[in-house]
Write a protein that holds these residues in place. Sequence first.
Motif, PDB file in Angstrom:
ATOM      1  N   LEU A   1      65.804 104.213  46.532  1.00  0.00           N
ATOM      2  CA  LEU A   1      66.569 104.440  45.306  1.00  0.00           C
ATOM      3  C   LEU A   1      66.351 103.365  44.260  1.00  0.00           C
ATOM      4  CD1 LEU A   1      68.815 106.495  44.311  1.00  0.00           C
ATOM      5  CD2 LEU A   1      70.471 104.782  45.024  1.00  0.00           C
ATOM      6  N   LEU A   2      65.781 102.228  44.647  1.00  0.00           N
ATOM      7  CA  LEU A   2      65.718 101.064  43.767  1.00  0.00           C
ATOM      8  C   LEU A   2      64.505 101.128  42.845  1.00  0.00           C
ATOM      9  CD1 LEU A   2      66.821  98.327  46.307  1.00  0.00           C
ATOM     10  CD2 LEU A   2      68.193  99.450  44.542  1.00  0.00           C
ATOM     11  N   ALA A   3      64.551 102.025  41.867  1.00  0.00           N
ATOM     12  CA  ALA A   3      63.599 102.094  40.751  1.00  0.00           C
ATOM     13  C   ALA A   3      62.164 102.249  41.198  1.00  0.00           C
ATOM     14  CB  ALA A   3      63.740 100.859  39.856  1.00  0.00           C
ATOM     15  N   GLY A   4      61.939 102.914  42.332  1.00  0.00           N
ATOM     16  CA  GLY A   4      60.585 103.157  42.783  1.00  0.00           C
ATOM     17  C   GLY A   4      59.891 101.978  43.419  1.00  0.00           C
ATOM     18  N   HIS A   5      60.569 100.844  43.591  1.00  0.00           N
ATOM     19  CA  HIS A   5      59.946  99.673  44.205  1.00  0.00           C
ATOM     20  C   HIS A   5      59.889  99.785  45.727  1.00  0.00           C
ATOM     21  CE1 HIS A   5      59.700  97.364  40.490  1.00  0.00           C
ATOM     22  NE2 HIS A   5      60.954  97.663  40.229  1.00  0.00           N
ATOM     23  N   SER A   6      60.570 100.775  46.308  1.00  0.00           N
ATOM     24  CA  SER A   6      60.636 100.950  47.769  1.00  0.00           C
ATOM     25  C   SER A   6      61.189  99.706  48.448  1.00  0.00           C
ATOM     26  CB  SER A   6      59.259 101.296  48.336  1.00  0.00           C
ATOM     27  OG  SER A   6      58.806 102.519  47.800  1.00  0.00           O
TER      28      SER A   6
ATOM     29  N   HIS B   1      74.425 102.745  38.102  1.00  0.00           N
ATOM     30  CA  HIS B   1      74.639 102.315  36.716  1.00  0.00           C
ATOM     31  C   HIS B   1      73.427 101.557  36.172  1.00  0.00           C
ATOM     32  CE1 HIS B   1      78.810 103.655  36.838  1.00  0.00           C
ATOM     33  NE2 HIS B   1      78.954 103.018  37.987  1.00  0.00           N
ATOM     34  N   THR B   2      72.922 100.603  36.934  1.00  0.00           N
ATOM     35  CA  THR B   2      71.705  99.886  36.552  1.00  0.00           C
ATOM     36  C   THR B   2      70.883  99.628  37.809  1.00  0.00           C
ATOM     37  OG1 THR B   2      72.839  97.741  36.725  1.00  0.00           O
ATOM     38  CG2 THR B   2      72.706  98.754  34.536  1.00  0.00           C
ATOM     39  N   LEU B   3      69.568  99.481  37.614  1.00  0.00           N
ATOM     40  CA  LEU B   3      68.654  99.223  38.715  1.00  0.00           C
ATOM     41  C   LEU B   3      67.864  97.951  38.440  1.00  0.00           C
ATOM     42  CD1 LEU B   3      67.239 102.792  39.441  1.00  0.00           C
ATOM     43  CD2 LEU B   3      68.854 101.508  40.829  1.00  0.00           C
ATOM     44  N   PRO B   4      67.468  97.230  39.485  1.00  0.00           N
ATOM     45  CA  PRO B   4      66.653  96.021  39.266  1.00  0.00           C
ATOM     46  C   PRO B   4      65.318  96.374  38.629  1.00  0.00           C
ATOM     47  CG  PRO B   4      67.549  96.060  41.495  1.00  0.00           C
ATOM     48  CD  PRO B   4      67.825  97.408  40.902  1.00  0.00           C
ATOM     49  N   ILE B   5      64.987  95.681  37.544  1.00  0.00           N
ATOM     50  CA  ILE B   5      63.737  95.927  36.818  1.00  0.00           C
ATOM     51  C   ILE B   5      62.977  94.622  36.710  1.00  0.00           C
ATOM     52  CG2 ILE B   5      64.605  97.902  35.514  1.00  0.00           C
ATOM     53  CD1 ILE B   5      65.187  96.046  33.218  1.00  0.00           C
TER      54      ILE B   5
END
Length: 388
Positions: free
Chosen positions: A52-57, A328-332
């Motif tokens: 779920l974490l912004a595609g970083h797996s 709400h927000t994801l690590p980028i």
Amino acid sequence: MSFRKRNSVISTSATAQAAISKIENAPILGVRQSPVDGRLTTSTGTVSLDNLLAGHSGLPMGTSLFIGEHGTTDFSGILVRYFVAEGLVQGHQIHALGLHEGWRSDLPGLSTDVKSSSKSDTPTGDKMKIAWRYESLGSVNAQRDREALQRQNSSTAGAASTFCHSFDLSKKLNPSEVKGQIGFHPSMAAMNPNPKANSFDSPFKLFINAVSSKLANSPPSWIHRVVVPSLLSPTMYASSSSQPEEVLQFLHALRALLRQYPTKLVVLITIPLSLYPRTTGLTRWMELLCDGVLELIPLQSDSVHAPPPTSKSDAKSEDKVQGLLKVHTLPILHEKGGGSESHSAHDDQSFSLSRSKGLIIKPFYLPPADDDSHDQKTADSGKKDIEF
């Protein structure tokens, strides 16, 4: 006095440099590169949360994750246990604030359920009816291939490692499986050892000083995980800790450590939203100081307060929705953007608790309305037939 040619290369220094380069390029357990931008990531211990974490797996190194939960349930506490258990199995250094030594016994153990998909498991009745000489030839070839595969697996066993382990909530973590270390830090204020100063040392400042000293004195290959469960809970923190100047300075210091050590540190924080709702300014400021913000909304049902599922009810618990999850927000990677949102993270998500897979997060879909209308029509037709 000995003479040596200027441009000659000493063999010992070359071998030493080669050994140092091998040590520096050695893979770190529990860390791999992100498929999006190549950034180092580590697992949270839950496969569905990693996806779920912004595609970083996984959780990118140098970032923090802030999880809020409504009600009196402890789903966020289960995520914390998986996060800590994964770090201990991988050999990471854990820094826990507000937990005691006995909490170590609540960590889930490694799952031993392995599903084998070998050809020998197929029933004998399904085999092809061929001549005995061809059947023996096939078995010889299969045995040769199996031996080659075993040699290949044994040769690559040291290079490959498991990124995210499977844990079982009904088991306890075996001390023989623990490779890392965990340090417990009190969350209540302690008396200043200086008798002339009638003041208390803030637990937040003591924790920051301890973590920063560990990070400064540890090798570059050591990964550190900071865990702050149930932040500002009255049962774990004093009333003075809920002052904005205390908790916000603490989160600022954690954010500074994350930016100072972007390849060695990750942070996981949970907070009870029933006591500190998102409508208050303090909670919103805490969310702004974290890189990822998730919200857990458990559903009011009897299954929420039930104990962890057993092996018999494991399949049923995966299908039964026990709560909703809002992203709400994801690590980028940076403030201007980064990461992928192709996983529809902003859509409605649901979660359910499984014994062998932990917290399973998947998209939430309402059942089709046609089924209810069809059932109602069949019930009405049955009544009419009986009346007639």
